[in-house]
Design a protein around this motif. Structure first.
Motif, PDB file in Angstrom:
ATOM      1  N   GLU A  82       0.814  -1.194  -0.026  1.00 57.67           N
ATOM      2  CA  GLU A  82      -0.075  -0.104  -0.081  1.00 57.67           C
ATOM      3  C   GLU A  82       0.917   1.164   0.023  1.00 57.67           C
ATOM      4  O   GLU A  82       0.587   2.321  -0.858  1.00 57.67           O
ATOM      5  N   GLN A  83       1.827   1.305   0.775  1.00 53.87           N
ATOM      6  CA  GLN A  83       2.832   2.455   0.854  1.00 53.87           C
ATOM      7  C   GLN A  83       3.599   2.424  -0.795  1.00 53.87           C
ATOM      8  O   GLN A  83       3.810   3.526  -1.007  1.00 53.87           O
ATOM      9  N   ALA A  84       3.991   1.357  -1.078  1.00 58.07           N
ATOM     10  CA  ALA A  84       4.553   1.586  -2.566  1.00 58.07           C
ATOM     11  C   ALA A  84       3.840   2.310  -3.413  1.00 58.07           C
ATOM     12  O   ALA A  84       3.922   3.038  -4.299  1.00 58.07           O
ATOM     13  N   VAL A  85       2.458   1.785  -3.559  1.00 58.44           N
ATOM     14  CA  VAL A  85       1.311   2.172  -4.481  1.00 58.44           C
ATOM     15  C   VAL A  85       1.093   3.757  -4.126  1.00 58.44           C
ATOM     16  O   VAL A  85       1.059   4.472  -5.143  1.00 58.44           O
ATOM     17  N   LEU A  86       0.999   4.170  -3.008  1.00 58.47           N
ATOM     18  CA  LEU A  86       0.815   5.423  -2.432  1.00 58.47           C
ATOM     19  C   LEU A  86       1.887   6.538  -3.009  1.00 58.47           C
ATOM     20  O   LEU A  86       1.740   7.550  -3.693  1.00 58.47           O
ATOM     21  N   ILE A  87       2.977   5.890  -2.963  1.00 56.34           N
ATOM     22  CA  ILE A  87       4.272   6.774  -3.373  1.00 56.34           C
ATOM     23  C   ILE A  87       4.170   6.915  -4.765  1.00 56.34           C
ATOM     24  O   ILE A  87       4.397   7.781  -5.546  1.00 56.34           O
ATOM     25  N   ALA A  88       3.997   5.612  -5.648  1.00 57.93           N
ATOM     26  CA  ALA A  88       4.030   5.644  -6.956  1.00 57.93           C
ATOM     27  C   ALA A  88       2.923   6.542  -7.425  1.00 57.93           C
ATOM     28  O   ALA A  88       3.071   7.377  -8.428  1.00 57.93           O
ATOM     29  N   GLN A  89       1.708   6.501  -6.798  1.00 63.22           N
ATOM     30  CA  GLN A  89       0.648   7.346  -7.509  1.00 63.22           C
ATOM     31  C   GLN A  89       0.692   8.873  -7.069  1.00 63.22           C
ATOM     32  O   GLN A  89       0.575   9.724  -8.194  1.00 63.22           O
ATOM     33  N   SER A  90       1.357   8.966  -6.074  1.00 67.28           N
ATOM     34  CA  SER A  90       1.938  10.618  -5.699  1.00 67.28           C
ATOM     35  C   SER A  90       2.742  11.294  -6.713  1.00 67.28           C
ATOM     36  O   SER A  90       2.714  12.362  -7.190  1.00 67.28           O
TER      37      SER A  90
END
Length: 140
Positions: free
Chosen positions: A124-132
């Motif tokens: 979830e953190q990886a996705v959040l960072i990539a999306q941001s």
């Protein structure tokens, strides 16, 4: 970063800590600015008296305090995952990541690159960072 080999570049080291990466940048003839939230780590970096580097005490989750188009590139080793955490109800990780990536995108010169190594705690953190990052224009 795909930097020109025939001239020094002006680089940002995000979460510079003790300035270890800055030492390597200097060895390759580059000028750099390091920023970190930890005053004690910046004190360690100051003891080195780097010839080509400057240090700034700042919280990257509040945005990077530099003029647009200032840097030829940026690096970060093990810093941005900390933006996924909050110390108070006023610190929303999504907002902190957005301020960081928006300001980073702004301060880089056109066609400059950022190399960001990070260690998310979970998917979830990886996705959040990539999306941001992608939301403001970064890719890759």
């Amino acid at each position: 970063l795909d930097l020109p080999t025939n001239k020094p570049s002006y680089l940002l080291d995000i979460g510079c800590g003790s300035g270890l990466s800055g030492d390597v940048l200097e060895e390759h003839g580059h000028y750099w600015v390091g920023c970190d939230i930890s005053k004690s780590m910046l004190d360690v970096a100051l003891e080195k008296q780097n010839e080509y580097g400057d240090l700034v005490h700042t919280d990257i989750g509040q945005g990077l305090p530099y003029r647009p188009g200032s840097f030829d590139g940026a690096i970060s080793i093990s810093a941005i995952q900390w933006l996924c955490y909050s110390n108070s109800s006023e610190q929303d990780p999504r907002h902190r990541l957005n301020r960081f990536f928006s300001s980073l995108y702004s301060i880089l010169k056109r066609n400059a690159k950022a190399i960001l190594q990070f260690y998310p705690e979970n998917a979830e953190q990886a996705v959040l960072i990539a999306q941001s990052a992608s939301r403001v224009g970064f890719s890759g």
